[in-house]
Design a protein around this motif. Sequence first.
Motif, short mmCIF file in Angstrom:
data_model
loop_
_atom_site.label_atom_id
_atom_site.label_comp_id
_atom_site.label_asym_id
_atom_site.label_seq_id
_atom_site.Cartn_x
_atom_site.Cartn_y
_atom_site.Cartn_z
N GLU A 124 14.70 -1.01 6.26
CA GLU A 124 13.78 -0.88 5.41
C GLU A 124 13.57 -2.25 4.79
O GLU A 124 14.26 -3.31 4.81
N GLY A 125 12.13 -2.47 4.16
CA GLY A 125 12.11 -3.73 3.64
C GLY A 125 10.82 -3.71 2.83
O GLY A 125 9.75 -3.29 3.16
N GLU A 126 10.93 -3.93 1.71
CA GLU A 126 9.93 -3.95 0.68
C GLU A 126 9.12 -5.12 0.62
O GLU A 126 9.35 -6.39 1.02
N THR A 127 7.98 -4.95 0.50
CA THR A 127 6.78 -6.09 0.65
C THR A 127 6.35 -6.34 -0.75
O THR A 127 6.21 -5.01 -1.73
N GLY A 128 6.57 -7.31 -1.29
CA GLY A 128 5.98 -7.71 -2.70
C GLY A 128 5.40 -9.27 -2.68
O GLY A 128 5.27 -9.69 -1.72
N THR A 129 5.07 -9.67 -3.80
CA THR A 129 4.57 -10.82 -4.10
C THR A 129 5.93 -12.02 -3.84
O THR A 129 6.77 -11.65 -4.32
N PRO A 130 5.50 -12.80 -3.08
CA PRO A 130 6.58 -13.99 -3.04
C PRO A 130 6.89 -14.57 -4.22
O PRO A 130 6.27 -14.65 -5.31
#
Length: 170
Positions: A124-130
């Motif tokens: 799993e990997g959350e995508t978000g603002t760096p």
Amino acid sequence: VRDHFPMSEITVLARPWVVPLIEHHPSVDRIIAIGRGTGPFAGIREFRRALGIVRRSEFDLAVLFQNAFKAALLTWAGGIDIRIGYNVDGRGFLLTHPVRPDDRVKRLHQVEYYIFLLRAMGWEGETGTPVLHVGEKDVESVHSLLSREGIGPGDEVIGLSPGAIYGPAK
């Protein structure tokens, strides 16, 4: 990676100029700076130095977000059992888990490109603002610099990175 391996020590091998960008990241336990060196054969000497560090560290797993052939060679020669990375630039044979990015993936933002690699492994990997994690000393230094230039806490500041080389990394 931290979400999938919460109890593991995470070490990042990075160029010296990258170290300040990751040294305060909460998911990073250790950073090993790998430079280019100067003078004739400096690249070979630095590769051998880095190879010694990798071998002594006895890493179990390498996740190669960087697409460089040299990075895959370093992990293979360093004896890391599990080597995950994109099968690009002729380095697939050096990886135990090569991931072939399709054309759609190659056009993604760099963050999404990295997350795709993790998802290809079933993680799993959350995508978000760096987000940059900075130390208190750095925050104080920036506030002081901005203040000297007449920029206050409510003022809008825009930063540009004209020195970035690789297109999607900008």
